[in-house]
Every structure is written in C-alpha cells, then in structure tokens.
Design an enzyme around this catalytic site. Structure first.
Site, PDB file in Angstrom:
ATOM      1  N   HIS A  70     -24.199 -57.352  28.834  1.00  0.00           N
ATOM      2  CA  HIS A  70     -24.647 -58.512  28.056  1.00  0.00           C
ATOM      3  C   HIS A  70     -26.031 -58.280  27.441  1.00  0.00           C
ATOM      4  CE1 HIS A  70     -21.722 -61.701  28.200  1.00  0.00           C
ATOM      5  NE2 HIS A  70     -21.718 -61.849  29.510  1.00  0.00           N
ATOM      6  N   GLU A  76     -27.259 -71.240  31.845  1.00  0.00           N
ATOM      7  CA  GLU A  76     -26.103 -71.295  30.955  1.00  0.00           C
ATOM      8  C   GLU A  76     -25.104 -72.327  31.508  1.00  0.00           C
ATOM      9  OE1 GLU A  76     -23.963 -67.624  30.331  1.00  0.00           O
ATOM     10  OE2 GLU A  76     -22.781 -68.511  28.729  1.00  0.00           O
ATOM     11  N   GLU A  82     -22.570 -57.903  33.440  1.00  0.00           N
ATOM     12  CA  GLU A  82     -23.847 -58.602  33.201  1.00  0.00           C
ATOM     13  C   GLU A  82     -24.853 -57.665  32.556  1.00  0.00           C
ATOM     14  OE1 GLU A  82     -23.332 -61.610  33.415  1.00  0.00           O
ATOM     15  OE2 GLU A  82     -21.681 -61.645  34.850  1.00  0.00           O
ATOM     16  N   ALA A  85     -21.660 -64.326  38.225  1.00  0.00           N
ATOM     17  CA  ALA A  85     -22.997 -63.794  38.000  1.00  0.00           C
ATOM     18  C   ALA A  85     -23.491 -64.226  36.623  1.00  0.00           C
ATOM     19  CB  ALA A  85     -22.987 -62.274  38.082  1.00  0.00           C
ATOM     20  N   MET A  86     -24.801 -64.039  36.386  1.00  0.00           N
ATOM     21  CA  MET A  86     -25.407 -64.508  35.139  1.00  0.00           C
ATOM     22  C   MET A  86     -26.392 -63.478  34.593  1.00  0.00           C
ATOM     23  SD  MET A  86     -25.660 -66.872  32.887  1.00  0.00           S
ATOM     24  CE  MET A  86     -26.725 -66.651  31.466  1.00  0.00           C
ATOM     25  N   GLU A  87     -26.313 -63.282  33.275  1.00  0.00           N
ATOM     26  CA  GLU A  87     -27.015 -62.175  32.610  1.00  0.00           C
ATOM     27  C   GLU A  87     -28.436 -62.486  32.144  1.00  0.00           C
ATOM     28  OE1 GLU A  87     -24.422 -63.979  31.306  1.00  0.00           O
ATOM     29  OE2 GLU A  87     -24.605 -64.230  29.143  1.00  0.00           O
ATOM     30  N   ASN A  88     -29.153 -63.419  32.766  1.00  0.00           N
ATOM     31  CA  ASN A  88     -30.534 -63.731  32.364  1.00  0.00           C
ATOM     32  C   ASN A  88     -31.318 -62.463  32.030  1.00  0.00           C
ATOM     33  OD1 ASN A  88     -29.983 -66.445  33.505  1.00  0.00           O
ATOM     34  ND2 ASN A  88     -30.059 -65.287  35.419  1.00  0.00           N
TER      35      ASN A  88
HETATM   36  N1  BES Z   1     -22.423 -65.723  31.297  1.00  0.00           N
HETATM   37  C1  BES Z   1     -21.487 -65.678  32.351  1.00  0.00           C
HETATM   38  C2  BES Z   1     -21.831 -66.578  33.486  1.00  0.00           C
HETATM   39  C3  BES Z   1     -21.646 -68.046  33.211  1.00  0.00           C
HETATM   40  C4  BES Z   1     -20.403 -68.540  32.996  1.00  0.00           C
HETATM   41  C5  BES Z   1     -22.683 -68.909  33.200  1.00  0.00           C
HETATM   42  C6  BES Z   1     -20.236 -69.894  32.763  1.00  0.00           C
HETATM   43  C7  BES Z   1     -22.509 -70.240  32.956  1.00  0.00           C
HETATM   44  C8  BES Z   1     -21.286 -70.746  32.740  1.00  0.00           C
HETATM   45  C9  BES Z   1     -21.359 -64.272  32.924  1.00  0.00           C
HETATM   46  O1  BES Z   1     -21.684 -63.263  32.056  1.00  0.00           O
HETATM   47  C10 BES Z   1     -19.919 -64.089  33.258  1.00  0.00           C
HETATM   48  O2  BES Z   1     -19.126 -64.052  32.374  1.00  0.00           O
HETATM   49  N2  BES Z   1     -19.586 -63.982  34.525  1.00  0.00           N
HETATM   50  C11 BES Z   1     -18.240 -63.893  35.003  1.00  0.00           C
HETATM   51  C12 BES Z   1     -17.912 -62.546  35.560  1.00  0.00           C
HETATM   52  C13 BES Z   1     -17.497 -61.557  34.521  1.00  0.00           C
HETATM   53  C14 BES Z   1     -17.251 -60.206  35.118  1.00  0.00           C
HETATM   54  C15 BES Z   1     -16.293 -61.975  33.732  1.00  0.00           C
HETATM   55  C16 BES Z   1     -18.119 -64.921  36.093  1.00  0.00           C
HETATM   56  O3  BES Z   1     -19.146 -65.440  36.516  1.00  0.00           O
HETATM   57  O4  BES Z   1     -17.006 -65.219  36.497  1.00  0.00           O
HETATM   58 ZN    ZN Z   2     -20.215 -62.763  30.683  1.00  0.00          ZN
END
Ligand code: BES
Ligand code: ZN
Length: 883
Positions: free
Chosen positions: A308, A127, A305, A269-272
């Site tokens: 998601h 992502e 995550e 983190a990432m929700e793959n």
């Molecule tokens: N999908 C995002 C991670 C992401 C963000 C991937 C931008 C690529 C580009 C993930 O679900 C997310 O939102 N992570 C947050 C933490 C969350 C608790 C708000 C993060 O990584 O800060």
């Molecule tokens: Zn997110």
C-alpha cells in the site's frame, strides 16, 4: 428539522473540497480517559472549491474545548459546534491557521475507531472515517497534508511513543514523569493514514538497504515477551520490500518502517504511513502456536500493507468510491508476491476458492454491488470481497489482455503521473490505455456492473473437416439496482487437450500469442483448424476471468483434463467440477449411480498414483471436495443444508474407502523429518498428510479416531495438532471430548490458539453445538468486546457451520441476531460483519427462509441501530432485484 442520520452518499455528487489543509501539527497528550488533542491546521480555500462556502469540519463523538483562528480564540457566536461537526460560516478567503482543542476518552472507545486502548496500550485506527473521532477535520481522502505529531504520555504508562514518518525529537517533560516524542512525515497524506501508538511494547528490528542505497530501520513492536514470535513477520517484510523493488521498481521512502501488533482490532491490518498497525493474529507466529495457514496469511498481509505504500499511500484515492483503486490493486500485488514466494498454481487455486466462496456468494446475494459502488450509506460496509477480490481479478484480467510488458509500463506511467495525488479508477485505466493505444472503455464495465457473468460453452468436433468449434454465450443475472446487463470483455485463456495427452495440433486465429481469446460480445464462435482427433477444450486456464462456466462435457471427458492438461488450475478444476456435479445431484436427491462415483474415485486414485508425490500441496487440493457452502451456492435455491452435509459425508466416505491404500501410504510416508519449517513445500506435505487423515477417518471412524488421537499426542507443531483435533471433532464420543478439554487446558494462556479451539467447536455439525457455544461464551478467555474472540466463536459458527447455523428450527438465526444486537452497542463494524452471514437467506428452503427473515426483521425493528447494521439489514431484506 429532523436530521437524516442515514444520508446516502453518491459518486455523482462528488465535488472537490472547498478548503485545503497544507499541514497539520498535532499535539496529543495521552491519558486513559481524558486525552487532550491540539490540532494546528494550516488552511486555505481550495481554488477548485466554491468561493463562498462555509468551512465545515467533520467530527464524531468529539468534545470541543476551544477553537482559535489565526491565534485568536473564537467566541461562541463565531462558530457552530456539535459532536459531529464544527462549522465556521465566515472563513477567511486567504490562508489561515485554525487551532482546535478537543478532549477524547480512549478507554470507553469500544468501536475501535479513532484513538482507543488495547491491552493497556494506546493505538489508533482512522480508515475510513476515524480521524474525525480524534479532532475536527476535513476527513476525506482527497485532502492531503504534511503531518507533524507530538505525543506526550506518562513514562511508565507508555514508554514507547510512535507516529507516522520519521522520528524527530524526544525527551522528558520538565518537572514531571511525562515524556514526549515528535514525528514528522514529509509525504502529504490523507487523514485516514494517520496513526499513533503509545504503550509498553517489546521490539525486534533489522536494517534494510533499498535499491538506491538508502538505509531503513525496520521494526516490529509486540506484547513484551512475544518478540521471538515476530521473526517470521519481519522476514516477510524484508522479502516484500525486495520483491516490490524487483517486480514493480518501487522503493521505500522513509528512514523507518514500524509495525505494531495489537490484540483488539476490527480488521486484519492497516497501512498507516510508516506505522502499520496489525491485528496480532497476523504478526505473531511460532511452530507451537501457528499453523501453516497462519504463516501464509502473515506473509500475505505483511506484504499487502507494505505494498500500500505505493498503491494507496503515494497514490491515494480521490473518494471512497475509488476504494478498489487501492484495495483491488494491492490484493493483486500481494497475490503475485505470494505466488512468487510459494507455488503459483497452488496459490491460484486458493485465491479462486476464496473468490468463489466469498465474492461469487456476495454477487448472488442481496448485498451485490459493483467493484466501484455508486452509492453508500456506510462506507465501512464496502470493504467487501467484491471490492477486494473481484477488484484484484480485474487488474489480473487487464494484465492477461495487454501482456506482462505493457502491464509494467502502464503501472510505471500510473505511478509517474499520479504520485502524490488522490486518483480515480479512470486515472488508472488511462495509464494502460495510453501505453497500449487500446480503447479500454468496454473493459471498464468490470468496475460498474455487478453480478457474476455466466459463460455457456458448446464444443463441436467435425472429424471430416478436422475442425473444432466453440460457441460461447455470456449473460449476467439482475442484481440490486441493476436489472439490465451488458456484455463484458472476458479474456478466455484456452487450449485443446487430446485424449491421449499428445500436444494439441489445432490452431485458431482468434486466439492471441498468449493463448487468450477475448469474448466481448453476448455470443461468439471460434474455430480451431487442423484438429486430427476429438479434443477436450480447456477453458479459462488459470481462471482467466471471474465468471461461472457451463460446459456440456461428460464427466469422462472432463477427467481427461485432470490427467493431461498442462494448466494445473484446470486439472484441479476438472476434478472439482465432476465432484460438484455428483455432490449437487446427491444433495438434491437426483439419481447418481454407484458407477459414476466409482469412476470419479478411480480417477482420483490414478491421479494419486501418478502425480501426488510430485506436488503434495496440489494433490491435497485435488482430493478435497467442494465445501458444504460451495455446494449450497451451486444448488442456489431451496437449499437444505442437512442433505448437503449427508451427501458430502457420503462422498468422503466412498472416496476414503476406494483410495484407502493411497491415503494410508501418504499418511505414513509424509511425516516431517527435522524441525518445523513453514515453507510451502513442507506445508504442502503436511496438508496432503492431513487431508489423507480426514478421508481415512471418513471411511473408517474407528481407524480415524485412533490415528487422530495418536497424532494429537505426538504432534510437534500446531498444524498437525490442530488437524488431528479437527478430525476428532467430526467423530462424536469420549475421545473427542477428552481431546477438546486437554487442548483448552494446554493453551489456556494463548488467546490466539484458543481462537482456533473456539472455531473448531463452533463448527461441529451437531445439535448440541449452540449450547456448547453459549457455554464457551462464559470461558474466561472469551470477551464480547474482542473482535478476534467473537469472530472465532460466533463468526465461524455462522460462516462455517452450515448445518447448525441454518437449523430448521431457526435457533441458529435467532442466536446470531441476538449477538448482532449485543455487539452493535459496543462495536457496530463487528456487528455488521457478523450480520452478513445472513446474506444467503433467500436461497434456503421455505422453513429456514422464513425463520431467517423473521430474525432479520427482529433486528430491523430495533430502535437506535448503528448505521453499519441498519444498512446491512435493510439491504438484506430489500425486495429483490432492481428498483
Ligand atoms: N486498508 C485496509 C484496512 C481497513 C479495512 C481499514 C477497512 C479500515 C476499514 C487494509 O489494507 C486491508 O485491506 N486489510 C485486510 C487484509 C488484506 C490482506 C486484504 C484486512 O484487514 O482484512
Ligand atoms: Zn488493503
């Protein structure tokens, strides 16, 4: 022809893909520098696409080895290839198979997008647009495919091989020391949810039975030897899964759920799908290495995550303009989870503090944008507080307006209708409009209009008529690209509070059964009847809308709310509002009488007498003053961080002195008995005790130093140890330097703890700090290539150290600019995030403002800036509001 490398992507230009990819077979042969990827794509023209369009696949720094159509290798003239694109002008009009072989180098991938190495392991981040760094693809979220991934690697190099979905097969490759694993994910997904991992990893696991009785194996993979530090994360995962079943009726849908912790990661983190990848900071915790706040963050991010899986994965986004559809909604869900697991009012206050510190700030800066932006140059720059935090507030307002039951029915309908599709904000709102029969088109403005509305309120009591009248008026200042603003639909949860705390006896027919009045016009008035004495209005209870409120009530009346409001959020808010008035006045040299400060201290003291022991976590929040950055934002123009710092220190000192007895008592009585537990109640006691220490030290540095040194020696957990070190950093001298050195020595092999140590030192509001930071950049544990290290040392300097980042001589700005340019060559996303610290530059006083502008211009004129940095720097410099 000059190719524009910085094209603007516009929401209004959206059109469906000309081709679809039904299934993807990936064969990945991992190698440190020459990883081979063979992608076999089952494709067909999209009936909704253009009939004669060429097939244009996205790439990014790719090296094409071969391409075959229906099994026949294409000759050079049959396609066009560059690192950025693979185009076939004459693609079949029937279903076809495309086989693409690329070679990539994970070791030199310092952008941490696509396939890269972290501590010798292989991992991916796709992502938003990272999959195109692995193979040529239709790398857009509305192309959903079923993936089968075969991963092959040297057995010694990568004994663990993980992919999305369920494990299908694994074995050794005959005649070699290589092995392989095949994973299949039956749920169609966009490419940004693809992931794979290969490496040497330790593992903990547990079984989970879903509400319908399916068995799932949950596992967390970490650096070998750190397995026991993942226990809390695994427990949080199990609680998240149970909560989503109970509260939203959502069940998990694969046989395994894997989480991998890596130490080089751009985000949290990432929700793959089925294979979440985490920054190890949000997985690893032990009482010795993690604070109460770390535990809370781990719980929230694990939940986020996981959630998601339904809001993002099963229902994904049509295009990146819809990012809030998954992120805002999922933040709302993780906030609700944390509120249920912990203390709801305390969590609400924490949410609002972040919203104001980050989102309100963004909304008043040159980077302001709508929750659903209408254009972008670099999508990575739109993972913002506005999309996330304000996006979550919109969902919460919707729930406030329609009520809990209709909200749940609307969510069910949204899942029913949109499962397996790539949806839009309109699809989301339509579900709620349909279950309630309400017209939500006015409400939808929250997604479109940027800027924080201000609501001005006047209250008038008529003792003869026994009525209380509230006049409300809303307005929103211009933001970039949006000069004219419309009135918003603002839910105002409110009530009247009597001076003696007796139940309010007024009624108002404009307020619904849940205590909510909907302000949807520029101005409106409501009247309560049967009000027998002068009340104090309690407005925006629970922070029912993301707005700023101007209320002309004297401090004494506001402090009635601290004492008597049934709404805990507004009790806290009342104290904050009064504190902020005093701090802003002190900072700007306005007249503040001792009596006013004493009255506030006395109110805090009597609050401590009555309530503090009932809910220590809440009490800690009440006695903590707004931050220097909050005060700067409140002042808004010609800001001088030095005067703010002095004002806040002086207030802390005064409060510490007048409440010394209470603070002493808390400090002595709230000691931990028994082993450390990260639960909210224990954490709350620690936070009040440590807030007391901070104020005692402000009142009497000698006493503070003695207490802090002693606490640092005797602490048995990181929360108390770090809190005492933090107090010491406010007290220059030998004791501080000794404590810093010892702490650094003690944790020299714990990178995540050293990050806290970097952060504390970067935040010291003294002139030597810049030199100290430059020295720490030479520390063996520091690495400019590791985002956690850079953010801990340099990001926190820019974000937390108001006084030193905004030095009057401009040295703080020049330093950050130099780091932005250095990191931009390695990791543009990291560089662009650091650069956002400049978003406050326009509100500084003249000297600082011109130094900041100069630093920004020095970045802007640099050739070969990344798109990420180029975008932020040019928007930051843009000539103000509207164009
Ligand atoms: N999908 C995002 C991670 C992401 C963000 C991937 C931008 C690529 C580009 C993930 O679900 C997310 O939102 N992570 C947050 C933490 C969350 C608790 C708000 C993060 O990584 O800060
Ligand atoms: Zn997110």
């Amino acid at each position: 022809m000059r190719i524009d490398t910085n094209p603007i992507v516009r929401l209004e230009d959206y059109r469906p893909s000309d081709f679809l990819i039904d299934s993807v077979e990936l064969d990945v042969r991992l190698h440190p520098t020459e990883t081979r990827v063979i992608a076999t794509l089952a494709m067909r023209p999209n009936p909704e696409g253009r009939p004669d369009a060429p097939l244009a696949l996205d790439g990014d720094e790719l090296n094409l080895k071969s391409v075959a159509l229906n099994g026949r290798t294409l000759a050079g003239e049959e396609f066009e290839a560059s690192p950025q694109a693979l185009t076939i002008a004459q693609a079949p009009r029937q279903p076809f198979t495309l086989t693409i072989e690329t070679e990539i180098n994970p070791t030199t991938n310092t952008k941490l997008m696509g396939l890269y190495r972290s501590s010798g392991n292989y991992c991916t981040q796709c992502e938003a647009e990272g999959f195109r760094r692995i193979t040529y693809f239709l790398d857009r979220p509305d192309v959903l495919s079923v993936y089968t991934t075969r991963i092959e690697a040297e057995g010694d190099d990568a004994p663990v091989l993980l992919g999305n979905g369920n494990p299908v097969e694994s074995g050794t490759v005959d005649g070699s020391d290589r092995h392989y694993a095949v994973w299949h994910d039956p749920h169609p997904k966009p490419s940004y949810l693809f992931a794979l991992v290969g490496g040497r990893l330790g593992r903990i696991a547990k079984n989970f039975t879903t509400m319908s009785g399916r068995e799932v194996e949950l596992a967390i993979y970490v650096e070998p030897g750190k397995e026991d530090r993942a226990d809390y994360a695994l427990d949080a995962l199990e609680r998240s899964m149970r909560w989503d079943e109970r509260v939203f009726g959502r069940e998990y849908d694969l046989d395994v759920f894997n989480i991998v912790a890596v130490s080089d990661f751009n985000m949290g983190a990432m929700e793959n799908k089925g294979l979440n990848i985490f920054n190890d900071k949000y997985v690893l915790a032990s009482p010795e290495t993690a604070t109460d706040m770390d535990y809370a963050h781990i719980e929230a991010i694990i939940a986020h995550e996981y959630f998601h899986n339904w809001t993002g994965n099963r229902v994904t986004c049509r295009d990146w303009f819809q990012l809030c559809l998954k992120e805002g909604l999922t933040v709302f869900r993780d906030q609700e989870f944390s509120s249920d697991e912990r203390s709801r009012p305390v969590h609400r206050i924490a949410e609002v503090k972040t919203l104001r510190a980050r989102q309100f700030l963004e909304d008043s800066s040159p980077l302001a944008h709508p929750v659903r932006p209408t254009q972008y140059r670099e999508i990575n720059n739109f993972y913002t507080a506005t999309v996330y935090e304000k996006g979550a507030e919109i969902v919460r307002m919707l729930k406030t307006i329609i009520g809990d039951e209709d909200f749940r029915r609307g969510m069910d309908l949204y899942f029913d209708r949109c499962d397996g599709t790539a949806a839009t904000v309109e699809d989301f709102l339509r579900a709620f409009a349909d279950v309630t029969g309400r017209d939500l088109s006015h409400f939808a403005r929250w997604y479109e209009q940027s800027g924080t509305p201000r609501v001005k309120v006047k209250g008038r009591y008529d003792p003869d008529a026994q009525t209380y009248r509230l006049d409300l008026a809303q307005s929103t200042s211009p933001t970039p690209g949006q000069v004219k603003k419309d009135a918003m639909a603002i839910p105002v949860a409110l009530g009247l509070v009597m001076h003696d705390g007796s139940p309010s006896n007024g009624t108002c027919d404009r307020v619904d059964s849940r205590g909510v009045f909907l302000l949807d016009k520029p101005e409106d008035s409501i009247a309560f009847t049967g009000v027998t004495s002068l009340p104090v209005p309690s407005l925006f209870r629970g922070f029912s809308a993301p707005v700023k409120v101007s209320l002309d009530l004297p401090n004494e009346e506001l402090l009635v709310l601290l004492r008597h409001d049934m709404d805990a959020f507004n009790r806290w808010q009342a104290a904050q509002t009064v504190a902020m008035r005093l701090l802003a006045a002190l900072s700007t040299g306005a007249e503040v009488s001792d009596a006013e400060i004493d009255a506030f201290s006395a109110a805090l003291a009597s609050f401590m007498d009555r309530d503090a022991c009932e809910d220590p976590a809440f009490a800690a929040l009440v006695v903590t003053l707004p931050s220097e950055a909050d005060i700067a934002q409140e002042i808004g123009r010609d800001v001088n961080p030095d005067t703010i710092h002095r004002a806040r220190s002086e207030m802390r000192r005064r409060i510490g002195l007048s409440c010394a007895n209470h603070l002493r008592r808390f400090y002595e009585s709230l000691t931990d008995t028994g082993p450390y537990s990260p639960d909210a109640a224990s954490a709350g006691r620690r936070s009040l005790r440590n807030a007391s220490l901070d104020l005692l030290a402000a009142a009497d540095p000698g006493v503070g130093e003695a207490l802090a040194v002693q606490q640092l020696e005797s602490a048995v957990n990181m929360t108390d140890r770090l809190a005492s070190l933090s107090v010491l950093t406010t007290l220059p001298g030998e004791a501080r330097e000794k404590a810093i050195a010892r702490f650094g020595e003690r944790y020299r092999n714990e990178p995540l703890v050293l990050d806290k140590w970097f952060t504390l030192q970067a935040a010291i509001p003294e002139n030597g700090t810049l030199e100290r930071i430059k020295g720490l950049m030479q520390h063996p544990a520091f690495s400019i290539a590791n985002p956690n290290r850079v953010r801990a040392l340099i990001g926190s300097f820019a974000m937390l150290n108001q006084v030193q980042f905004n030095r009057a001589d401009g040295a703080g700005y020049r330093f950050l600019a130099s780091i932005v340019l250095r990191t931009d060559e390695l990791n543009p996303q990291l560089a662009a995030r650091l650069l956002t610290a400049f978003s406050t530059w326009r509100m500084m006083e003249n000297t600082r403002r011109s130094h900041a502008e100069e630093a920004l211009r020095s970045i802007a004129q640099k050739p070969n800036l990344s798109r990420d940095v180029g975008d932020i720097v040019s928007r930051s410099l843009e000539e103000s509001q509207g164009k």
